[in-house]
Design a protein around this motif. Sequence first.
Motif, mmCIF file in Angstrom:
data_model
loop_
_atom_site.group_PDB
_atom_site.id
_atom_site.type_symbol
_atom_site.label_atom_id
_atom_site.label_comp_id
_atom_site.label_asym_id
_atom_site.label_seq_id
_atom_site.Cartn_x
_atom_site.Cartn_y
_atom_site.Cartn_z
ATOM 1 N N LEU A 17 0.808 -1.221 0.000
ATOM 2 C CA LEU A 17 0.000 0.000 0.000
ATOM 3 C C LEU A 17 0.843 1.274 0.000
ATOM 4 O O LEU A 17 0.298 2.369 -0.131
ATOM 5 N N PHE A 18 2.155 1.133 0.137
ATOM 6 C CA PHE A 18 3.050 2.276 0.304
ATOM 7 C C PHE A 18 2.560 3.152 1.461
ATOM 8 O O PHE A 18 2.398 4.369 1.324
ATOM 9 N N GLN A 19 2.355 2.513 2.604
ATOM 10 C CA GLN A 19 1.895 3.220 3.794
ATOM 11 C C GLN A 19 2.884 3.038 4.941
ATOM 12 O O GLN A 19 3.460 1.957 5.113
ATOM 13 N N LEU A 20 3.061 4.099 5.710
ATOM 14 C CA LEU A 20 3.791 4.038 6.968
ATOM 15 C C LEU A 20 2.802 3.628 8.044
ATOM 16 O O LEU A 20 1.802 4.311 8.271
ATOM 17 N N VAL A 21 3.059 2.483 8.681
ATOM 18 C CA VAL A 21 2.122 1.917 9.647
ATOM 19 C C VAL A 21 2.573 2.278 11.055
ATOM 20 O O VAL A 21 3.604 1.809 11.539
ATOM 21 N N LEU A 22 1.801 3.137 11.714
ATOM 22 C CA LEU A 22 2.094 3.594 13.055
ATOM 23 C C LEU A 22 1.057 3.035 14.026
ATOM 24 O O LEU A 22 -0.016 2.580 13.608
ATOM 25 N N PRO A 23 1.335 3.059 15.328
ATOM 26 C CA PRO A 23 0.364 2.512 16.292
ATOM 27 C C PRO A 23 -0.995 3.198 16.239
ATOM 28 O O PRO A 23 -2.021 2.575 16.502
ATOM 29 N N PHE A 24 -0.999 4.472 15.869
ATOM 30 C CA PHE A 24 -2.241 5.244 15.910
ATOM 31 C C PHE A 24 -2.862 5.486 14.542
ATOM 32 O O PHE A 24 -3.998 5.941 14.448
ATOM 33 N N ALA A 25 -2.129 5.183 13.451
ATOM 34 C CA ALA A 25 -2.651 5.459 12.113
ATOM 35 C C ALA A 25 -1.735 4.860 11.059
ATOM 36 O O ALA A 25 -0.580 4.513 11.331
ATOM 37 N N SER B 182 6.878 -1.321 -9.281
ATOM 38 C CA SER B 182 7.594 -1.338 -10.545
ATOM 39 C C SER B 182 8.979 -0.769 -10.309
ATOM 40 O O SER B 182 9.246 -0.159 -9.293
ATOM 41 N N TYR B 183 9.890 -1.018 -11.259
ATOM 42 C CA TYR B 183 11.218 -0.454 -11.102
ATOM 43 C C TYR B 183 11.775 -0.108 -12.466
ATOM 44 O O TYR B 183 11.407 -0.695 -13.465
ATOM 45 N N SER B 184 12.673 0.862 -12.484
ATOM 46 C CA SER B 184 13.220 1.309 -13.755
ATOM 47 C C SER B 184 14.478 0.536 -14.076
ATOM 48 O O SER B 184 15.024 -0.190 -13.259
ATOM 49 N N ASN B 185 14.970 0.705 -15.299
ATOM 50 C CA ASN B 185 16.192 0.038 -15.703
ATOM 51 C C ASN B 185 17.399 0.669 -15.027
ATOM 52 O O ASN B 185 17.407 1.869 -14.738
ATOM 53 N N PRO B 186 18.454 -0.131 -14.762
ATOM 54 C CA PRO B 186 19.655 0.445 -14.155
ATOM 55 C C PRO B 186 20.272 1.521 -15.028
ATOM 56 O O PRO B 186 20.174 1.486 -16.240
ATOM 57 N N VAL B 187 20.913 2.460 -14.380
ATOM 58 C CA VAL B 187 21.620 3.525 -15.083
ATOM 59 C C VAL B 187 23.054 3.100 -15.299
ATOM 60 O O VAL B 187 23.679 2.532 -14.419
ATOM 61 N N SER B 188 23.608 3.354 -16.451
ATOM 62 C CA SER B 188 24.985 2.971 -16.723
ATOM 63 C C SER B 188 25.943 3.886 -15.979
ATOM 64 O O SER B 188 25.602 4.981 -15.573
ATOM 65 N N ASN B 189 27.178 3.425 -15.828
ATOM 66 C CA ASN B 189 28.168 4.192 -15.088
ATOM 67 C C ASN B 189 28.555 5.486 -15.787
ATOM 68 O O ASN B 189 29.199 6.342 -15.183
ATOM 69 N N SER B 190 28.182 5.632 -17.042
ATOM 70 C CA SER B 190 28.548 6.851 -17.766
ATOM 71 C C SER B 190 27.541 7.966 -17.559
ATOM 72 O O SER B 190 27.767 9.082 -17.991
ATOM 73 N N GLN B 191 26.437 7.675 -16.887
ATOM 74 C CA GLN B 191 25.352 8.656 -16.795
ATOM 75 C C GLN B 191 25.463 9.514 -15.545
ATOM 76 O O GLN B 191 25.564 9.019 -14.446
ATOM 77 N N GLU B 192 25.474 10.817 -15.716
ATOM 78 C CA GLU B 192 25.380 11.789 -14.648
ATOM 79 C C GLU B 192 26.300 11.494 -13.465
ATOM 80 O O GLU B 192 25.866 11.281 -12.351
ATOM 81 N N GLU C 188 15.468 0.986 -6.005
ATOM 82 C CA GLU C 188 14.456 2.021 -5.834
ATOM 83 C C GLU C 188 13.087 1.476 -6.229
ATOM 84 O O GLU C 188 12.922 0.915 -7.317
ATOM 85 N N LEU C 189 12.121 1.621 -5.341
ATOM 86 C CA LEU C 189 10.798 1.018 -5.500
ATOM 87 C C LEU C 189 9.751 2.067 -5.824
ATOM 88 O O LEU C 189 9.647 3.087 -5.150
ATOM 89 N N PHE C 190 8.968 1.787 -6.850
ATOM 90 C CA PHE C 190 7.815 2.607 -7.187
ATOM 91 C C PHE C 190 6.536 1.828 -6.902
ATOM 92 O O PHE C 190 6.514 0.605 -7.040
ATOM 93 N N HIS C 191 5.476 2.536 -6.542
ATOM 94 C CA HIS C 191 4.171 1.909 -6.385
ATOM 95 C C HIS C 191 3.332 2.189 -7.622
ATOM 96 O O HIS C 191 3.471 3.242 -8.261
ATOM 97 N N GLU C 192 2.442 1.248 -7.977
ATOM 98 C CA GLU C 192 1.648 1.410 -9.187
ATOM 99 C C GLU C 192 0.712 2.615 -9.134
ATOM 100 O O GLU C 192 0.273 3.107 -10.182
#
Length: 280
Positions: free
Chosen positions: A166-174, A260-270, A209-213
């Motif tokens: 769910l991409f949620q932070l689960v706390l005792p109160f919420a 989902s996840y993106s493709n790795p970045v090559s060592n030459s990038q940025e 790095e994780l993305f949610h749908e």
Amino acid sequence: MLRFRGCPNEPTSYFEGRKRRQQWVVQGQFKHAISAAHQVVTGYEFKRKAVNLPTKYIIKPILTLIRTLAPTFRAEIFGGKPYFLNPFLQTVQNLDVSRPGSEPDITKEFEENNKLLGGVFANGEPVDRIKRKSYFASDENGQQHTFDPELMYTFDFYEDRFDPALFQLVLPFASIDITTYLDSQPLTLMGKICDPNHPYHGHYLFNFELFHESQHPENESKDVAAGAYSSWWSLGSSTESSENKGNGTDEGSWWPSALSYSNPVSNSQEAGESSNSSWW
């Protein structure tokens, strides 16, 4: 290896009877020595400002309390590139340091094995994971230990406060939907050098790095540096192949459809963005 609770192909036997919501295990060797363990951190970091945040008058007292309880915790929430970082060896839940060939199978659970860290860990009775985590809460202690390229390291991370389905932070109160604040940015599962005095400050050991749908696809283009980087790290041979992805078995390195996840970045990038690395 990644395990997520509440997602398709959930490894139910691992989570059964536990509060854990996710686990990730990394195994391998450093390509170069790191002279002080406290130079390596893990946590969350972002490339753009967070959005929709509560007022600073609410957040700052909470951060002050956290820093009082955990002096090595580093955080910047309101800046252009927010982050939450903690010493690597304080954060990892289970640690194994072995000679190559004696490392544990990462698809199975293993006990803390830290004698080869040296110093207080090599003398007398074995040091359990709770004492090891407490010990590395001190930067001074972290300076007494190194990461040795001749050894094989296995890092087991797990926690119960983040719900990956769910991409949620689960706390005792919420439960809090964190996508509200991320501006379509991913969450990071990473290790990196974080010491301005180190020549490779800012370089990753690894970074998943994780993305949610629910994060809008058109915004993913903003995160061109997202991916999985591991060029500082020689991955262990027991890492599972992609053949197990989504096969419904209990063990496997897989990405559920909720993520989902993106493709790795090559060592030459940025190179200036520190998205590439050369030690891991």
